[in-house]
Design a protein around this motif. Structure first.
Motif, PDB file in Angstrom:
ATOM      1  N   LYS A  60      -3.643  -0.435  -0.120  1.00 56.05           N
ATOM      2  CA  LYS A  60      -4.317   0.665   0.568  1.00 56.05           C
ATOM      3  C   LYS A  60      -5.426   1.279  -0.281  1.00 56.05           C
ATOM      4  CE  LYS A  60      -0.360   2.049   3.419  1.00 56.05           C
ATOM      5  NZ  LYS A  60       0.573   3.156   3.763  1.00 56.05           N
ATOM      6  N   GLY A  61      -5.610   0.780  -1.508  1.00 60.39           N
ATOM      7  CA  GLY A  61      -6.656   1.285  -2.382  1.00 60.39           C
ATOM      8  C   GLY A  61      -6.214   2.364  -3.341  1.00 60.39           C
ATOM      9  N   ASN A  62      -4.906   2.685  -3.365  1.00 61.44           N
ATOM     10  CA  ASN A  62      -4.402   3.703  -4.282  1.00 61.44           C
ATOM     11  C   ASN A  62      -4.369   3.178  -5.713  1.00 61.44           C
ATOM     12  OD1 ASN A  62      -3.758   5.673  -2.208  1.00 61.44           O
ATOM     13  ND2 ASN A  62      -2.064   4.322  -1.642  1.00 61.44           N
ATOM     14  N   PHE A  63      -4.668   4.062  -6.650  1.00 63.56           N
ATOM     15  CA  PHE A  63      -4.718   3.717  -8.070  1.00 63.56           C
ATOM     16  C   PHE A  63      -3.373   3.204  -8.577  1.00 63.56           C
ATOM     17  CE2 PHE A  63      -3.459   5.188 -12.260  1.00 63.56           C
ATOM     18  CZ  PHE A  63      -4.444   4.695 -13.090  1.00 63.56           C
ATOM     19  N   LEU A  64      -3.414   2.137  -9.391  1.00 64.35           N
ATOM     20  CA  LEU A  64      -2.232   1.640 -10.081  1.00 64.35           C
ATOM     21  C   LEU A  64      -2.414   1.615 -11.598  1.00 64.35           C
ATOM     22  CD1 LEU A  64      -1.198  -1.368  -7.782  1.00 64.35           C
ATOM     23  CD2 LEU A  64      -0.111   0.879  -7.898  1.00 64.35           C
ATOM     24  N   ASN A  65      -3.565   1.110 -12.062  1.00 66.23           N
ATOM     25  CA  ASN A  65      -3.805   0.989 -13.505  1.00 66.23           C
ATOM     26  C   ASN A  65      -5.245   1.344 -13.848  1.00 66.23           C
ATOM     27  OD1 ASN A  65      -1.535  -1.307 -12.985  1.00 66.23           O
ATOM     28  ND2 ASN A  65      -1.354  -0.551 -15.073  1.00 66.23           N
ATOM     29  N   SER A  66      -5.429   2.017 -15.006  1.00 65.95           N
ATOM     30  CA  SER A  66      -6.760   2.310 -15.530  1.00 65.95           C
ATOM     31  C   SER A  66      -7.347   1.028 -16.130  1.00 65.95           C
ATOM     32  CB  SER A  66      -6.659   3.421 -16.590  1.00 65.95           C
ATOM     33  OG  SER A  66      -5.718   3.083 -17.573  1.00 65.95           O
ATOM     34  N   PRO A  67      -8.692   1.010 -16.421  1.00 65.58           N
ATOM     35  CA  PRO A  67      -9.515   2.136 -16.830  1.00 65.58           C
ATOM     36  C   PRO A  67     -10.138   2.978 -15.716  1.00 65.58           C
ATOM     37  CG  PRO A  67     -10.764   0.104 -17.054  1.00 65.58           C
ATOM     38  CD  PRO A  67      -9.353  -0.291 -16.707  1.00 65.58           C
ATOM     39  N   THR A  68     -10.091   2.551 -14.473  1.00 69.07           N
ATOM     40  CA  THR A  68     -10.694   3.369 -13.429  1.00 69.07           C
ATOM     41  C   THR A  68      -9.998   4.725 -13.345  1.00 69.07           C
ATOM     42  OG1 THR A  68     -11.324   3.457 -11.100  1.00 69.07           O
ATOM     43  CG2 THR A  68      -9.170   2.520 -11.604  1.00 69.07           C
TER      44      THR A  68
END
Length: 480
Positions: free
Chosen positions: A464-472
Protein backbone atom coordinates in the motif's frame (compact mmCIF):
# COMPACT_ATOMS: atom_id res chain seq x y z
CA UNK A 1 4.72 -12.90 9.19
CA UNK A 2 5.86 -12.38 12.77
CA UNK A 3 9.12 -13.25 14.47
CA UNK A 4 9.28 -15.62 17.41
CA UNK A 5 10.32 -12.76 19.72
CA UNK A 6 6.89 -11.15 19.48
CA UNK A 7 4.92 -14.31 20.23
CA UNK A 8 2.63 -13.76 23.24
CA UNK A 9 4.42 -10.53 24.05
CA UNK A 10 2.87 -7.06 24.26
CA UNK A 11 4.91 -3.87 24.42
CA UNK A 12 3.53 -0.83 26.21
CA UNK A 13 2.33 1.88 23.83
CA UNK A 14 3.86 5.35 24.34
CA UNK A 15 2.37 8.76 23.59
CA UNK A 16 3.50 10.96 20.70
CA UNK A 17 5.31 14.29 21.07
CA UNK A 18 3.03 17.25 21.65
CA UNK A 19 4.73 20.46 20.58
CA UNK A 20 8.24 21.90 20.86
CA UNK A 21 10.59 20.86 23.67
CA UNK A 22 14.21 21.37 24.81
CA UNK A 23 16.33 18.44 26.02
CA UNK A 24 19.99 17.68 26.61
CA UNK A 25 20.00 14.71 24.21
CA UNK A 26 17.55 13.15 21.76
CA UNK A 27 17.85 9.72 20.17
CA UNK A 28 16.09 9.19 16.83
CA UNK A 29 15.03 5.55 16.57
CA UNK A 30 13.62 3.19 19.22
CA UNK A 31 15.35 -0.01 18.15
CA UNK A 32 18.10 -1.76 20.07
CA UNK A 33 20.76 0.89 19.29
CA UNK A 34 18.57 3.81 20.26
CA UNK A 35 17.27 2.23 23.43
CA UNK A 36 20.70 1.06 24.64
CA UNK A 37 22.25 4.46 23.91
CA UNK A 38 19.47 6.29 25.77
CA UNK A 39 19.68 3.80 28.65
CA UNK A 40 23.43 4.37 29.04
CA UNK A 41 23.10 8.14 28.72
CA UNK A 42 20.39 8.21 31.39
CA UNK A 43 22.56 6.08 33.68
CA UNK A 44 25.31 8.70 33.24
CA UNK A 45 22.99 11.52 34.27
CA UNK A 46 22.11 12.89 30.82
CA UNK A 47 18.56 14.14 30.22
CA UNK A 48 17.54 12.11 27.16
CA UNK A 49 14.44 11.28 25.16
CA UNK A 50 13.83 8.80 22.34
CA UNK A 51 11.56 9.34 19.34
CA UNK A 52 10.36 6.87 16.73
CA UNK A 53 8.21 7.29 13.66
CA UNK A 54 6.23 4.19 14.62
CA UNK A 55 6.14 1.90 17.63
CA UNK A 56 9.02 1.00 19.90
CA UNK A 57 10.90 -2.12 18.67
CA UNK A 58 8.89 -2.12 15.45
CA UNK A 59 11.89 -2.03 13.08
CA UNK A 60 14.62 -4.54 12.37
CA UNK A 61 15.36 -5.27 16.04
CA UNK A 62 12.31 -7.52 16.30
CA UNK A 63 13.59 -9.53 13.32
CA UNK A 64 17.10 -10.32 14.52
CA UNK A 65 18.29 -13.86 15.25
CA UNK A 66 19.86 -12.40 18.44
CA UNK A 67 23.30 -13.98 18.48
CA UNK A 68 25.46 -12.05 20.95
CA UNK A 69 28.98 -12.85 19.81
CA UNK A 70 32.33 -11.32 18.93
CA UNK A 71 32.53 -13.87 16.10
CA UNK A 72 31.46 -11.93 13.03
CA UNK A 73 32.02 -14.46 10.28
CA UNK A 74 35.65 -14.21 9.05
CA UNK A 75 36.26 -10.64 10.19
CA UNK A 76 39.56 -10.95 12.05
CA UNK A 77 41.62 -12.30 9.19
CA UNK A 78 40.28 -9.40 7.08
CA UNK A 79 41.14 -6.86 9.78
CA UNK A 80 44.71 -8.12 10.12
CA UNK A 81 45.24 -8.02 6.36
CA UNK A 82 43.46 -4.75 5.58
CA UNK A 83 44.09 -2.68 8.69
CA UNK A 84 46.59 -3.75 11.37
CA UNK A 85 46.89 -5.89 14.48
CA UNK A 86 46.15 -3.02 16.85
CA UNK A 87 42.86 -2.16 15.18
CA UNK A 88 41.90 -5.84 14.97
CA UNK A 89 42.44 -6.09 18.73
CA UNK A 90 40.35 -2.96 19.32
CA UNK A 91 37.50 -4.34 17.25
CA UNK A 92 37.58 -7.60 19.21
CA UNK A 93 37.88 -5.82 22.56
CA UNK A 94 34.96 -3.49 21.80
CA UNK A 95 32.71 -6.44 20.99
CA UNK A 96 33.98 -8.42 24.00
CA UNK A 97 33.07 -5.45 26.20
CA UNK A 98 29.64 -5.35 24.55
CA UNK A 99 29.08 -9.01 25.41
CA UNK A 100 30.17 -8.40 29.00
CA UNK A 101 27.85 -5.39 29.24
CA UNK A 102 24.87 -7.54 28.29
CA UNK A 103 25.78 -10.07 30.96
CA UNK A 104 26.27 -7.37 33.58
CA UNK A 105 23.00 -5.54 32.87
CA UNK A 106 21.01 -8.79 32.80
CA UNK A 107 22.54 -10.18 35.98
CA UNK A 108 22.36 -6.94 37.99
CA UNK A 109 18.72 -6.35 37.07
CA UNK A 110 17.68 -10.01 37.05
CA UNK A 111 16.15 -9.60 33.57
CA UNK A 112 14.21 -12.65 32.39
CA UNK A 113 15.24 -12.70 28.70
CA UNK A 114 16.35 -16.31 28.11
CA UNK A 115 20.02 -15.31 28.14
CA UNK A 116 22.42 -18.23 27.93
CA UNK A 117 26.11 -18.70 27.23
CA UNK A 118 26.93 -20.84 24.20
CA UNK A 119 29.92 -21.35 21.96
CA UNK A 120 29.85 -19.76 18.48
CA UNK A 121 31.06 -21.52 15.34
CA UNK A 122 31.92 -20.50 11.79
CA UNK A 123 32.23 -23.45 9.45
CA UNK A 124 33.10 -24.02 5.80
CA UNK A 125 31.81 -26.84 3.63
CA UNK A 126 34.67 -26.77 1.15
CA UNK A 127 37.30 -24.17 2.04
CA UNK A 128 39.33 -25.19 5.10
CA UNK A 129 42.00 -22.58 4.40
CA UNK A 130 39.61 -19.70 5.15
CA UNK A 131 38.75 -21.21 8.52
CA UNK A 132 42.38 -21.93 9.38
CA UNK A 133 43.29 -18.32 8.57
CA UNK A 134 40.51 -17.02 10.79
CA UNK A 135 41.55 -19.32 13.63
CA UNK A 136 45.17 -18.14 13.38
CA UNK A 137 44.05 -14.50 13.28
CA UNK A 138 41.85 -15.02 16.35
CA UNK A 139 44.67 -16.65 18.29
CA UNK A 140 47.06 -13.87 17.30
CA UNK A 141 44.86 -11.19 18.84
CA UNK A 142 44.06 -13.22 21.95
CA UNK A 143 40.61 -14.68 21.26
CA UNK A 144 39.86 -17.99 23.01
CA UNK A 145 39.20 -20.20 20.00
CA UNK A 146 39.51 -23.76 18.75
CA UNK A 147 39.94 -25.36 15.31
CA UNK A 148 37.62 -28.30 14.56
CA UNK A 149 37.07 -30.95 11.89
CA UNK A 150 33.54 -31.85 13.01
CA UNK A 151 30.53 -30.08 14.51
CA UNK A 152 27.13 -31.26 15.76
CA UNK A 153 25.18 -30.18 12.65
CA UNK A 154 23.99 -33.09 10.45
CA UNK A 155 26.42 -32.67 7.56
CA UNK A 156 30.13 -32.87 6.88
CA UNK A 157 32.33 -29.78 6.95
CA UNK A 158 35.84 -28.96 5.82
CA UNK A 159 36.76 -27.03 8.99
CA UNK A 160 35.19 -24.93 11.73
CA UNK A 161 36.48 -22.41 14.24
CA UNK A 162 34.87 -22.16 17.67
CA UNK A 163 34.80 -19.01 19.81
CA UNK A 164 34.11 -19.99 23.38
CA UNK A 165 31.61 -18.50 25.84
CA UNK A 166 29.44 -16.36 23.58
CA UNK A 167 25.67 -15.90 24.07
CA UNK A 168 22.09 -15.79 22.78
CA UNK A 169 18.89 -14.30 24.20
CA UNK A 170 15.42 -12.91 23.54
CA UNK A 171 16.05 -9.27 22.51
CA UNK A 172 12.45 -8.07 22.94
CA UNK A 173 12.26 -9.26 26.55
CA UNK A 174 15.62 -7.64 27.27
CA UNK A 175 14.75 -4.33 25.62
CA UNK A 176 11.33 -4.11 27.21
CA UNK A 177 13.18 -3.82 30.53
CA UNK A 178 15.74 -1.36 29.12
CA UNK A 179 12.92 0.88 27.85
CA UNK A 180 10.70 0.89 30.93
CA UNK A 181 12.19 4.01 32.56
CA UNK A 182 13.01 5.90 29.36
CA UNK A 183 10.98 8.82 28.00
CA UNK A 184 9.94 7.60 24.55
CA UNK A 185 7.67 9.33 22.04
CA UNK A 186 6.10 7.04 19.45
CA UNK A 187 4.43 8.10 16.20
CA UNK A 188 6.90 11.00 16.05
CA UNK A 189 8.71 11.13 12.71
CA UNK A 190 12.00 12.98 12.29
CA UNK A 191 11.78 15.02 9.08
CA UNK A 192 15.03 16.99 9.24
CA UNK A 193 18.00 17.71 11.49
CA UNK A 194 19.71 21.10 11.42
CA UNK A 195 21.21 23.70 13.75
CA UNK A 196 20.68 21.63 16.90
CA UNK A 197 17.05 20.92 16.03
CA UNK A 198 15.23 17.69 15.22
CA UNK A 199 12.22 18.74 13.19
CA UNK A 200 9.38 16.23 13.51
CA UNK A 201 5.76 15.93 12.41
CA UNK A 202 4.80 16.64 16.04
CA UNK A 203 7.01 19.60 16.86
CA UNK A 204 10.65 20.66 17.12
CA UNK A 205 13.16 19.22 19.57
CA UNK A 206 16.08 21.45 20.51
CA UNK A 207 18.99 19.38 21.84
CA UNK A 208 22.67 19.72 22.65
CA UNK A 209 23.27 16.19 21.34
CA UNK A 210 21.40 14.29 18.62
CA UNK A 211 21.83 10.56 17.97
CA UNK A 212 20.64 9.09 14.66
CA UNK A 213 19.85 5.42 15.40
CA UNK A 214 17.52 4.68 12.49
CA UNK A 215 19.48 1.66 11.20
CA UNK A 216 20.10 3.45 7.88
CA UNK A 217 20.84 7.19 8.35
CA UNK A 218 17.96 9.39 7.22
CA UNK A 219 20.00 12.54 6.42
CA UNK A 220 21.76 12.30 3.05
CA UNK A 221 24.01 15.37 3.20
CA UNK A 222 26.41 15.74 4.87
CA UNK A 223 27.59 12.23 5.64
CA UNK A 224 26.79 10.63 2.26
CA UNK A 225 26.13 7.25 3.87
CA UNK A 226 24.03 6.26 0.86
CA UNK A 227 27.28 6.13 -1.14
CA UNK A 228 29.07 3.99 1.43
CA UNK A 229 26.64 1.18 2.20
CA UNK A 230 24.10 -1.13 0.69
CA UNK A 231 21.37 -3.19 2.37
CA UNK A 232 20.73 -6.93 2.34
CA UNK A 233 17.87 -9.15 3.44
CA UNK A 234 18.01 -12.57 5.06
CA UNK A 235 15.14 -15.00 5.56
CA UNK A 236 14.33 -16.97 8.70
CA UNK A 237 12.16 -19.91 9.67
CA UNK A 238 11.72 -21.38 13.16
CA UNK A 239 11.19 -25.14 13.37
CA UNK A 240 9.77 -27.57 15.88
CA UNK A 241 10.93 -31.20 15.94
CA UNK A 242 14.37 -30.26 14.66
CA UNK A 243 17.70 -30.36 16.54
CA UNK A 244 18.69 -29.19 19.99
CA UNK A 245 22.07 -27.49 19.53
CA UNK A 246 24.76 -26.72 22.07
CA UNK A 247 26.08 -23.75 20.08
CA UNK A 248 25.29 -21.13 17.44
CA UNK A 249 26.50 -21.72 13.88
CA UNK A 250 27.24 -19.72 10.74
CA UNK A 251 28.43 -20.80 7.28
CA UNK A 252 31.33 -18.63 6.10
CA UNK A 253 29.72 -18.56 2.65
CA UNK A 254 27.26 -15.66 2.39
CA UNK A 255 24.91 -17.98 0.50
CA UNK A 256 25.03 -20.53 3.31
CA UNK A 257 22.95 -20.96 6.45
CA UNK A 258 23.06 -20.14 10.16
CA UNK A 259 21.55 -22.08 13.07
CA UNK A 260 20.58 -21.43 16.69
CA UNK A 261 18.00 -22.69 19.15
CA UNK A 262 15.37 -20.77 21.06
CA UNK A 263 13.61 -22.96 23.62
CA UNK A 264 12.20 -25.90 21.64
CA UNK A 265 12.68 -24.21 18.26
CA UNK A 266 15.53 -24.32 15.79
CA UNK A 267 16.02 -20.98 14.04
CA UNK A 268 17.34 -21.46 10.50
CA UNK A 269 18.52 -18.44 8.51
CA UNK A 270 19.62 -18.06 4.87
CA UNK A 271 18.66 -16.71 1.48
CA UNK A 272 20.86 -13.62 1.73
CA UNK A 273 20.18 -11.18 -1.10
CA UNK A 274 20.73 -7.50 -1.79
CA UNK A 275 17.56 -5.54 -1.05
CA UNK A 276 15.68 -5.03 -4.30
CA UNK A 277 17.19 -8.10 -5.98
CA UNK A 278 14.62 -10.71 -4.94
CA UNK A 279 12.20 -10.33 -7.84
CA UNK A 280 11.94 -14.10 -8.34
CA UNK A 281 11.14 -14.84 -4.69
CA UNK A 282 11.28 -18.35 -3.28
CA UNK A 283 13.60 -17.59 -0.37
CA UNK A 284 11.27 -19.12 2.23
CA UNK A 285 10.72 -22.17 0.02
CA UNK A 286 14.51 -22.55 -0.26
CA UNK A 287 14.76 -22.64 3.53
CA UNK A 288 11.86 -25.07 3.84
CA UNK A 289 13.40 -27.44 1.31
CA UNK A 290 16.75 -27.35 3.11
CA UNK A 291 15.05 -27.90 6.47
CA UNK A 292 13.27 -30.99 5.16
CA UNK A 293 16.59 -32.39 3.92
CA UNK A 294 18.20 -31.98 7.32
CA UNK A 295 15.19 -32.50 9.59
CA UNK A 296 12.43 -34.43 7.77
CA UNK A 297 10.10 -34.42 10.78
CA UNK A 298 10.41 -30.67 11.42
CA UNK A 299 7.38 -28.37 11.46
CA UNK A 300 7.57 -24.65 10.62
CA UNK A 301 6.20 -22.45 13.41
CA UNK A 302 7.36 -18.95 12.37
CA UNK A 303 8.90 -17.20 9.39
CA UNK A 304 10.21 -13.68 8.97
CA UNK A 305 12.92 -11.65 7.27
CA UNK A 306 15.51 -9.11 8.38
CA UNK A 307 17.41 -6.25 6.79
CA UNK A 308 20.99 -5.17 7.45
CA UNK A 309 23.25 -2.31 6.37
CA UNK A 310 26.54 -3.49 4.85
CA UNK A 311 29.65 -1.30 4.82
CA UNK A 312 32.37 -1.62 2.21
CA UNK A 313 35.06 -2.56 4.75
CA UNK A 314 32.85 -4.73 7.03
CA UNK A 315 33.16 -2.35 10.01
CA UNK A 316 30.24 -0.30 11.39
CA UNK A 317 30.13 3.49 11.25
CA UNK A 318 29.84 4.71 14.85
CA UNK A 319 30.63 8.26 16.00
CA UNK A 320 30.26 11.83 14.72
CA UNK A 321 27.75 11.97 11.84
CA UNK A 322 29.91 14.45 9.90
CA UNK A 323 32.52 17.12 10.62
CA UNK A 324 29.82 19.61 9.60
CA UNK A 325 27.46 18.24 12.29
CA UNK A 326 29.69 17.81 15.37
CA UNK A 327 26.79 17.52 17.82
CA UNK A 328 25.09 14.75 15.79
CA UNK A 329 26.07 11.10 16.18
CA UNK A 330 25.39 8.04 14.04
CA UNK A 331 25.44 4.26 14.40
CA UNK A 332 24.93 2.18 11.27
CA UNK A 333 26.42 -0.50 9.03
CA UNK A 334 26.38 -3.47 11.40
CA UNK A 335 26.99 -6.06 8.65
CA UNK A 336 24.46 -8.50 10.19
CA UNK A 337 26.00 -8.40 13.68
CA UNK A 338 23.65 -5.95 15.34
CA UNK A 339 23.57 -7.32 18.88
CA UNK A 340 27.16 -6.58 19.89
CA UNK A 341 27.48 -3.69 17.42
CA UNK A 342 24.51 -1.88 18.97
CA UNK A 343 26.07 -2.17 22.43
CA UNK A 344 29.42 -0.97 21.03
CA UNK A 345 27.57 2.02 19.59
CA UNK A 346 25.90 2.78 22.92
CA UNK A 347 29.27 2.65 24.67
CA UNK A 348 31.09 4.86 22.14
CA UNK A 349 28.35 7.47 21.72
CA UNK A 350 27.46 7.76 25.40
CA UNK A 351 31.17 8.18 26.19
CA UNK A 352 31.52 10.88 23.55
CA UNK A 353 28.52 12.81 24.82
CA UNK A 354 29.72 12.67 28.43
CA UNK A 355 33.33 13.50 27.52
CA UNK A 356 34.87 10.12 28.35
CA UNK A 357 37.71 8.78 26.21
CA UNK A 358 37.83 5.20 24.97
CA UNK A 359 40.07 3.20 22.65
CA UNK A 360 37.46 2.33 20.03
CA UNK A 361 36.82 5.65 18.29
CA UNK A 362 39.35 5.24 15.49
CA UNK A 363 38.40 1.79 14.21
CA UNK A 364 34.66 2.61 14.11
CA UNK A 365 34.90 6.27 13.10
CA UNK A 366 32.59 7.21 10.19
CA UNK A 367 35.37 9.44 8.85
CA UNK A 368 37.97 6.63 8.68
CA UNK A 369 37.00 5.44 5.17
CA UNK A 370 40.26 3.75 4.21
CA UNK A 371 39.93 3.42 0.44
CA UNK A 372 42.70 0.83 0.23
CA UNK A 373 40.66 -1.49 2.45
CA UNK A 374 37.27 -0.91 0.86
CA UNK A 375 37.71 0.18 -2.77
CA UNK A 376 36.66 -3.20 -4.23
CA UNK A 377 33.33 -3.32 -2.39
CA UNK A 378 32.77 0.43 -2.73
CA UNK A 379 33.12 0.16 -6.51
CA UNK A 380 30.74 -2.80 -6.57
CA UNK A 381 28.11 -0.98 -4.48
CA UNK A 382 28.35 2.21 -6.51
CA UNK A 383 28.23 0.25 -9.77
CA UNK A 384 25.05 -1.53 -8.72
CA UNK A 385 23.40 1.77 -7.82
CA UNK A 386 24.42 3.40 -11.10
CA UNK A 387 23.18 0.38 -13.05
CA UNK A 388 19.75 0.60 -11.46
CA UNK A 389 19.47 4.31 -12.19
CA UNK A 390 20.49 3.83 -15.83
CA UNK A 391 18.27 0.77 -16.32
CA UNK A 392 15.14 2.67 -15.35
CA UNK A 393 15.90 5.39 -17.91
CA UNK A 394 16.34 3.08 -20.89
CA UNK A 395 13.76 0.40 -20.13
CA UNK A 396 10.00 0.85 -20.23
CA UNK A 397 8.03 -2.21 -19.05
CA UNK A 398 5.68 -3.72 -21.59
CA UNK A 399 3.38 -5.11 -18.91
CA UNK A 400 -0.14 -3.83 -18.42
CA UNK A 401 -2.53 -4.46 -15.53
CA UNK A 402 -3.93 -7.64 -17.08
CA UNK A 403 -0.43 -9.15 -17.12
CA UNK A 404 -0.13 -9.05 -13.32
CA UNK A 405 -1.32 -12.37 -11.88
CA UNK A 406 -3.32 -12.78 -8.69
CA UNK A 407 -1.06 -12.63 -5.64
CA UNK A 408 1.75 -10.93 -7.60
CA UNK A 409 3.15 -7.46 -8.17
CA UNK A 410 5.09 -5.69 -10.89
CA UNK A 411 5.82 -2.48 -12.78
CA UNK A 412 3.32 -1.66 -15.53
CA UNK A 413 2.76 1.18 -17.97
CA UNK A 414 -0.40 3.23 -17.68
CA UNK A 415 -1.00 6.23 -19.96
CA UNK A 416 2.72 6.28 -20.76
CA UNK A 417 3.90 6.25 -17.14
CA UNK A 418 5.30 3.55 -14.88
CA UNK A 419 3.27 2.38 -11.90
CA UNK A 420 3.83 -0.30 -9.28
CA UNK A 421 0.89 -2.69 -9.04
CA UNK A 422 0.05 -5.47 -6.59
CA UNK A 423 -2.99 -7.66 -7.21
CA UNK A 424 -4.11 -9.75 -4.23
CA UNK A 425 -5.71 -13.19 -4.48
CA UNK A 426 -9.18 -11.61 -4.50
CA UNK A 427 -8.28 -9.51 -7.52
CA UNK A 428 -8.10 -6.23 -5.59
CA UNK A 429 -5.51 -3.88 -7.08
CA UNK A 430 -3.10 -1.69 -5.11
CA UNK A 431 -1.15 0.81 -7.17
CA UNK A 432 1.77 3.01 -6.08
CA UNK A 433 4.36 5.28 -7.61
CA UNK A 434 7.22 3.21 -9.04
CA UNK A 435 9.91 5.67 -7.87
CA UNK A 436 11.52 5.59 -4.44
CA UNK A 437 10.95 8.96 -2.73
CA UNK A 438 14.49 8.82 -1.29
CA UNK A 439 16.49 9.55 -4.48
CA UNK A 440 14.18 8.43 -7.27
CA UNK A 441 15.43 4.92 -8.02
CA UNK A 442 12.89 2.58 -9.61
CA UNK A 443 11.43 0.10 -7.13
CA UNK A 444 11.38 -3.69 -7.45
CA UNK A 445 8.72 -6.10 -6.22
CA UNK A 446 9.65 -8.66 -3.55
CA UNK A 447 7.10 -11.51 -3.72
CA UNK A 448 8.35 -13.18 -0.52
CA UNK A 449 7.57 -10.14 1.65
CA UNK A 450 4.85 -8.53 -0.52
CA UNK A 451 6.92 -5.36 -0.52
CA UNK A 452 8.32 -2.71 -2.84
CA UNK A 453 12.10 -2.34 -2.47
CA UNK A 454 14.68 0.14 -3.71
CA UNK A 455 17.63 -1.71 -5.32
CA UNK A 456 19.84 1.38 -4.96
CA UNK A 457 19.72 2.14 -1.23
CA UNK A 458 17.30 -0.35 0.31
CA UNK A 459 14.22 1.70 1.24
CA UNK A 460 11.17 -0.56 1.53
CA UNK A 461 7.37 -0.14 1.49
CA UNK A 462 4.42 -2.47 1.86
CA UNK A 463 2.07 -3.01 -1.07
CA UNK A 464 0.00 0.00 0.00
CA UNK A 465 3.08 2.26 0.02
CA UNK A 466 3.53 2.43 3.80
CA UNK A 467 7.08 2.86 5.08
CA UNK A 468 8.99 -0.26 6.15
CA UNK A 469 12.71 0.58 6.04
CA UNK A 470 14.87 3.73 5.74
CA UNK A 471 16.77 5.64 4.33
CA UNK A 472 13.54 7.17 3.02
CA UNK A 473 11.55 9.29 5.46
CA UNK A 474 8.50 9.48 3.18
CA UNK A 475 5.66 7.11 2.44
CA UNK A 476 5.30 5.88 -1.11
CA UNK A 477 2.73 7.86 -3.08
CA UNK A 478 -0.47 5.90 -3.61
CA UNK A 479 -1.91 6.11 -7.12
CA UNK A 480 -5.65 5.83 -7.74
Amino acid sequence: MKSVWLENYNIEKRESLKGNINVEAVVVGAGITGLLTAYMLQKKGVEVIVIDRGRILNGNTKNTTAKVTIQHNLIYDKLLKEFNEENAKRYAEANRLALENYKKIIEENKIDCDFENVDAYVYSLNNPEKIINEYEAAKKIGIDSELLDEIELPFKIAKAVKFKNQAQFNPVKFLNFIAKDLKIYEDTKAIDIKDGLVITNRGEIKAEHIVVATQYPIINVPGYYFLRMHQERDYVIALKNAQKLKGIYRDENEEGYSFRNYKDLLILTGGSVRTGANEEGGKYDQLREYAKQLYPASIEEFNWSAQDCMTSDYIPFIGIYSDEMPNVYVATGYNKWGMTSSMVAAIIISDKITGKENDFNEIFSPSRFDLTASIKNLTKDFGTTVYNFIAQKISLPESVLEDVKLGHGGIITYEGEKLGVYKNNKGEVFTVSSKCPHLGCELKWNPDDLAWECPCHGSRFDYKGNFLNSPTIKELKYEE
